[in-house]
Design an enzyme around this catalytic site. Structure first.
Site, PDB file in Angstrom:
ATOM      1  N   SER A  42      36.152  23.452 -25.241  1.00 60.24           N
ATOM      2  CA  SER A  42      35.777  24.866 -25.354  1.00 60.24           C
ATOM      3  C   SER A  42      35.835  25.325 -26.795  1.00 60.24           C
ATOM      4  O   SER A  42      35.351  26.416 -27.109  1.00 60.24           O
ATOM      5  CB  SER A  42      36.749  25.733 -24.552  1.00 60.24           C
ATOM      6  OG  SER A  42      36.803  25.303 -23.231  1.00 60.24           O
ATOM      7  N   HIS A  56      29.041  21.764 -23.912  1.00 62.12           N
ATOM      8  CA  HIS A  56      29.998  22.732 -23.361  1.00 62.12           C
ATOM      9  C   HIS A  56      29.426  23.384 -22.102  1.00 62.12           C
ATOM     10  O   HIS A  56      28.603  24.294 -22.178  1.00 62.12           O
ATOM     11  CB  HIS A  56      30.331  23.787 -24.434  1.00 62.12           C
ATOM     12  CG  HIS A  56      31.375  24.763 -24.019  1.00 62.12           C
ATOM     13  ND1 HIS A  56      31.427  26.060 -24.470  1.00 62.12           N
ATOM     14  CD2 HIS A  56      32.434  24.636 -23.177  1.00 62.12           C
ATOM     15  CE1 HIS A  56      32.457  26.679 -23.919  1.00 62.12           C
ATOM     16  NE2 HIS A  56      33.073  25.831 -23.142  1.00 62.12           N
ATOM     17  N   GLU A  81      26.179  24.807 -23.833  1.00 59.05           N
ATOM     18  CA  GLU A  81      26.085  24.910 -25.289  1.00 59.05           C
ATOM     19  C   GLU A  81      26.054  23.485 -25.844  1.00 59.05           C
ATOM     20  O   GLU A  81      26.975  22.704 -25.586  1.00 59.05           O
ATOM     21  CB  GLU A  81      27.291  25.657 -25.868  1.00 59.05           C
ATOM     22  CG  GLU A  81      27.295  27.146 -25.580  1.00 59.05           C
ATOM     23  CD  GLU A  81      28.515  27.874 -26.157  1.00 59.05           C
ATOM     24  OE1 GLU A  81      28.430  29.080 -26.368  1.00 59.05           O
ATOM     25  OE2 GLU A  81      29.566  27.231 -26.377  1.00 59.05           O
ATOM     26  N   ASN A  99      31.989  32.170 -26.163  1.00 55.65           N
ATOM     27  CA  ASN A  99      33.379  32.642 -26.181  1.00 55.65           C
ATOM     28  C   ASN A  99      33.624  33.556 -27.378  1.00 55.65           C
ATOM     29  O   ASN A  99      34.396  34.504 -27.299  1.00 55.65           O
ATOM     30  CB  ASN A  99      34.356  31.463 -26.207  1.00 55.65           C
ATOM     31  CG  ASN A  99      34.507  30.828 -24.832  1.00 55.65           C
ATOM     32  OD1 ASN A  99      34.093  31.412 -23.835  1.00 55.65           O
ATOM     33  ND2 ASN A  99      35.066  29.643 -24.777  1.00 55.65           N
TER      34      ASN A  99
HETATM   35  P1  NAD Z   1      41.933  20.211 -16.040  1.00 61.31           P
HETATM   36  O1  NAD Z   1      43.359  20.293 -16.416  1.00 61.31           O
HETATM   37  O2  NAD Z   1      41.500  20.721 -14.714  1.00 61.31           O
HETATM   38  O3  NAD Z   1      41.459  18.672 -16.120  1.00 61.31           O
HETATM   39  C1  NAD Z   1      41.759  17.847 -17.193  1.00 61.31           C
HETATM   40  C2  NAD Z   1      41.918  16.432 -16.644  1.00 61.31           C
HETATM   41  O4  NAD Z   1      41.979  15.532 -17.749  1.00 61.31           O
HETATM   42  C3  NAD Z   1      43.191  16.243 -15.821  1.00 61.31           C
HETATM   43  O5  NAD Z   1      42.859  15.746 -14.529  1.00 61.31           O
HETATM   44  C4  NAD Z   1      43.972  15.231 -16.645  1.00 61.31           C
HETATM   45  O6  NAD Z   1      44.752  14.341 -15.849  1.00 61.31           O
HETATM   46  C5  NAD Z   1      42.840  14.492 -17.350  1.00 61.31           C
HETATM   47  N1  NAD Z   1      43.298  13.709 -18.489  1.00 61.31           N
HETATM   48  C6  NAD Z   1      44.232  14.020 -19.424  1.00 61.31           C
HETATM   49  N2  NAD Z   1      44.378  12.999 -20.287  1.00 61.31           N
HETATM   50  C7  NAD Z   1      43.522  12.027 -19.891  1.00 61.31           C
HETATM   51  C8  NAD Z   1      43.226  10.717 -20.366  1.00 61.31           C
HETATM   52  N3  NAD Z   1      43.863  10.239 -21.433  1.00 61.31           N
HETATM   53  N4  NAD Z   1      42.285  10.000 -19.713  1.00 61.31           N
HETATM   54  C9  NAD Z   1      41.633  10.485 -18.633  1.00 61.31           C
HETATM   55  N5  NAD Z   1      41.892  11.731 -18.145  1.00 61.31           N
HETATM   56  C10 NAD Z   1      42.819  12.469 -18.756  1.00 61.31           C
HETATM   57  O7  NAD Z   1      41.144  20.906 -17.229  1.00 61.31           O
HETATM   58  P2  NAD Z   1      39.667  21.529 -17.216  1.00 61.31           P
HETATM   59  O8  NAD Z   1      39.763  22.976 -16.946  1.00 61.31           O
HETATM   60  O9  NAD Z   1      38.801  20.666 -16.381  1.00 61.31           O
HETATM   61  O10 NAD Z   1      39.271  21.384 -18.759  1.00 61.31           O
HETATM   62  C11 NAD Z   1      38.804  20.174 -19.288  1.00 61.31           C
HETATM   63  C12 NAD Z   1      38.067  20.447 -20.578  1.00 61.31           C
HETATM   64  O11 NAD Z   1      36.983  21.326 -20.331  1.00 61.31           O
HETATM   65  C13 NAD Z   1      38.908  21.111 -21.672  1.00 61.31           C
HETATM   66  O12 NAD Z   1      38.499  20.621 -22.917  1.00 61.31           O
HETATM   67  C14 NAD Z   1      38.531  22.578 -21.528  1.00 61.31           C
HETATM   68  O13 NAD Z   1      38.699  23.285 -22.740  1.00 61.31           O
HETATM   69  C15 NAD Z   1      37.066  22.464 -21.185  1.00 61.31           C
HETATM   70  N6  NAD Z   1      36.487  23.623 -20.477  1.00 61.31           N
HETATM   71  C16 NAD Z   1      37.183  24.248 -19.507  1.00 61.31           C
HETATM   72  C17 NAD Z   1      36.600  25.330 -18.843  1.00 61.31           C
HETATM   73  C18 NAD Z   1      37.338  26.048 -17.747  1.00 61.31           C
HETATM   74  O14 NAD Z   1      36.937  27.156 -17.394  1.00 61.31           O
HETATM   75  N7  NAD Z   1      38.378  25.461 -17.180  1.00 61.31           N
HETATM   76  C19 NAD Z   1      35.304  25.744 -19.180  1.00 61.31           C
HETATM   77  C20 NAD Z   1      34.595  25.041 -20.180  1.00 61.31           C
HETATM   78  C21 NAD Z   1      35.216  23.980 -20.821  1.00 61.31           C
END
Ligand code: NAD
Length: 349
Positions: free
Chosen positions: A123, A144, A156, A194
């Protein structure tokens, strides 16, 4: 339109990764979905199935279609073993921590074919820095997606300092083949959506703090006074106030006072009121859903003026190439009826 890559790796089977895997599989792509434990992988695979089941229940897919999509996603805790070398694209969607993501990018760089493109769903972390963890920074790009990725149409496409133009085009084309609308963004703190949204939220929180208007009143005024589908306080509760404060602080560090919110969000976080997920927040657990008499047109005006100002800055800085891009991004990323530069864009044409 070109077809999607035949095989893709998605790293991180959490909220975003599982939805991205679902989107890719629905577009016909074979997906390898990786996480650190089998339990987390299984949770991601279950999420893919859930989305399909919902579509079947709504009559949009047949049960066979849903099954086909679900079986296109293969879970693994070992990307190398699962055949990542056959993937032409990897999308990383792991926890938002630079050191974790850099390690993933180094690993992907080792196991993926030379021509493969490496994308991050971050993000706000630096695509340039992620690219420099690899020996192929020109092939590293931001993709993104917005939450929920299976529904939201915006992606994005973020260009880091070393990202090749061909990679940007390849990523934009990938987004299109996945049924999304790409908006090309030059890397900057907060990227585009954002940055505009949080700037507007800060302006509304400051204005409401100054006027003392009830939050429900401000929310109603913002929805009535412009294109946003939800007021700033209700939206803060939905995003999660801890997440919002994290993003806001990074933006304030990068851009200064215009991302000052008069301490409004931080005070709630300190008190453990994190929004809907904690059952208490700005309005969650207090007055959500209620309306109150009153008018706070000033807060609404400042909300939209701030959004337009930030969008203009993005345009001037070359973060986006056109006012239309900023408008499309806010429509598809935030559900606004029209973008913050709507009138200007029309005048330009
Ligand atoms: P989340 O916590 O739901 O999922 C993250 C996953 O990554 C977890 O299951 C974790 O176990 C896994 N993980 C951590 N280390 C790892 C590794 N070394 N190898 C493999 N898997 C690993 O988080 P999320 O909300 O899905 O966010 C993920 C990404 O997306 C972040 O960068 C976040 O900024 C971005 N994002 C989130 C949103 C949102 O609204 N949640 C929106 C856009 C972007």
């Amino acid at each position: 339109m070109s077809s999607p890559p035949t095989r893709m790796a998605v790293v991180g089977a959490g909220l975003m990764g599982s939805e991205i895997a679902q989107v890719a599989a629905a577009a016909g792509c074979e997906v390898v979905l990786a996480d650190v434990s089998q339990k987390l992988v299984d949770r991601g695979l279950a999420r893919v199935r859930e989305i399909g089941d919902r579509r079947v229940a709504r009559g949009r897919w047949t049960a066979e279609q849903a099954e086909e999509v679900a079986t296109r996603v293969q879970g693994t805790t070992d990307l190398d073993e699962a055949g990542a070398s056959g993937c032409s694209v990897a999308i990383e969607a792991v926890t938002e921590r630079m050191e974790v993501k850099r390690a993933i990018f180094r690993g992907l760089d080792e196991v993926l074919d030379e021509e493969a493109m490496l994308a991050s769903n971050t993000s706000g972390l630096s695509i340039t820095e992620l690219g420099r963890a690899t020996a192929r920074p020109a092939q590293v790009v931001g993709l993104h997606f917005f939450n929920p990725a299976s529904v939201m149409r915006l992606v994005e496409v973020v260009r880091g300092e070393d990202t090749a133009e061909a990679t940007v085009e390849r990523a934009a084309m990938l987004a299109e083949t996945l049924g999304k609308t790409p908006v090309r963004v030059r890397e900057c703190p907060g990227f585009l959506v954002n940055r505009i949204l949080v700037r507007a939220l800060c302006a509304a929180y400051r204005a409401a703090q100054a006027s003392g208007a009830p939050r429900a009143v401000v929310d109603v005024a913002v929805v009535a006074g412009g294109p946003a589908p939800m007021g700033p306080f209700e939206l803060g509760d939905l995003i999660g106030l801890d997440t919002l404060e994290h993003i806001r602080r990074d933006l304030a560090a990068a851009y200064g006072d215009r991302f000052d919110d008069a301490g409004v969000v931080g005070a709630h976080v300190s008190a453990g009121r994190l929004g809907r997920k904690s059952g208490a927040g700005f309005r969650a657990g207090v007055d959500a859903g209620e309306t109150e008499a009153g008018d706070d047109g000033a807060a609404a005006e400042q909300f939209y003026a701030a959004a337009a100002d930030e969008a203009r800055r993005c345009l001037q800085e070359g973060v986006v190439a056109s006012a239309d891009d900023a408008n499309v991004a806010m429509r598809l990323g935030c559900g606004w009826e029209h973008g913050p530069l709507g009138a200007e864009a029309a005048a330009e044409r």
